[in-house]
Design an enzyme around this catalytic site. Sequence first.
Site, short mmCIF file in Angstrom:
data_model
loop_
_atom_site.label_atom_id
_atom_site.label_comp_id
_atom_site.label_asym_id
_atom_site.label_seq_id
_atom_site.Cartn_x
_atom_site.Cartn_y
_atom_site.Cartn_z
N CYS A 22 -5.47 1.01 0.12
CA CYS A 22 -4.86 0.23 -0.93
C CYS A 22 -3.44 -0.20 -0.57
CB CYS A 22 -4.74 1.04 -2.21
SG CYS A 22 -6.31 1.58 -2.85
N GLY A 64 -6.48 -4.08 1.24
CA GLY A 64 -7.59 -3.90 0.33
C GLY A 64 -8.01 -5.23 -0.25
N ASN A 94 -1.78 4.52 -3.78
CA ASN A 94 -2.31 4.34 -2.42
C ASN A 94 -2.43 5.72 -1.82
OD1 ASN A 94 -2.99 3.41 0.15
ND2 ASN A 94 -0.86 3.17 0.76
N GLY A 95 -3.64 6.07 -1.35
CA GLY A 95 -3.84 7.39 -0.76
C GLY A 95 -5.10 8.03 -1.32
N TYR A 100 -2.72 0.45 13.67
CA TYR A 100 -3.75 -0.48 13.24
C TYR A 100 -3.54 -1.16 11.90
CZ TYR A 100 -8.38 -1.98 11.79
OH TYR A 100 -9.41 -2.71 11.32
#
Length: 470
Positions: free
Chosen positions: A12, A38, A112-113, A252
Amino acid sequence: MFGEIKGLNEECGVFGIWGHPDAASLTYYGLHSLQHRGQEGAGIVSTDGDRLYNHKGLGLVNDVFGPGDLDQLEGNGAIGHVRYSTAGGGGYENVQPLVFRSQNGGLALAHNGNLVNANALKHQLEGQGSIFQTTSDTEVLAHLIKRSGYLSQREKVKNALTMVKGAYAFIMMTEKEMMVALDPHGLRPLSLGILEGAYVVASETCAFDLIGAEYIRDVQPGELLIISENGLESERFSSSISRAICSMEYIYFSRPDSNIENINVHTARKKLGKQLAKEAPIEADIVTGVPDSSISAAIGYAEESGIPYEMGLIKNRYVGRTFIQPSQELRERGVKMKLSPVRGVVEGKRVVIVDDSIVRGTTSRRIVTMLREAGAKEVHVRISAPPIVSPCYYGIDTSNSGELIAAKMSVDEMCEEIGADSLTFLTTEGMTTAIGREDSGSNCGQCLGCFTGNYPTEIYPDTVHPYEKV
Ligand code: SF4
């Protein structure tokens, strides 16, 4: 980004701004620049000081927000979220920010996570009478805040944050304030900026550049920021801090134009490529990278080795996203659709192809075959990261352990499987040296979990790898 075909997906992206008359519109633009994190859902919640306004939906930011939608999102404060379906799966109800309303006011939550003890906490909370509206792990925090017996909202939030474990960059908002929290290991990136006197928070600094905000600093592990009409306040909710930022953000996920704690992502990737050239030299005619995320590393490899960089592969940008085609066979077809070799460049050449990871091996095999079919004489695969041998529990879809090729095969076996002339991965030490964080300790401030199987947090007996459920 190339993750959809490789099987690596970010969870996210989060964004928040407080104290700006165009809060919702700026959040919309911020979410655009975080779209790579996302693509399955997006949402914005705003506040005018009296109530929360909410708009969210499934799809890309562009699909979710049409003409007029932003006009409904009134006020000087807004938070937003882009979502890749993870813990709890997809579906409208899991699209964030989640909004909870009570007699004391509303609370909007963007995360996020991934929380590694969400299941245990959920069982406990349900046993005490909580009813969950979503299947997302994020909702656990809202229930914990609600149930904390402390008086002030701030103390409730701090108390709840000490109970959740795992990876989290949270942005929370009530009608009166915005709160921002990063887990004690700082597993996910989160930066603070300023625009015309308004504080801005985002998963990546590329969002600041897009809206013209100035970077101030990264949010610190275990830190709670409270932003309101009183300005910015910083508090600690955890004293046991040990930075372990996700290595994959550098390798990445993050955009090359983002900086994570003052390290530019493109520069870090280039250094990874240079280090790879030192560790795994080979005689070849050209170096090429898998677009988009491996181009920086390929440039670094070329610079260090003295072998010219050429564009041996191009990406077809307008094919559909391949994560809606989950079978192996369809994924392979997706790869074929997304990439094309440049025959005029690779024909008759000894090619070094630099990529940033091998997950299932499917993509690499297709790329090697593609290059050979286009006339490459030799194909040498170089990976600018160590092999991924363990799943991620912190919100990155690295596939489940049964699908990870490096968990099942030696490097030689993988080389044979993907049909390359040679295959080499970067060493873990080479990776941390190249990224060059200044943290001390054996992990250099990075999470190495998926490369080593040693995770920075406890993995609980009922921790479910988020992607085994969906
Ligand atoms: S396990 Fe791997 S992908 Fe997950 S947070 Fe750690 S480094 Fe990142």
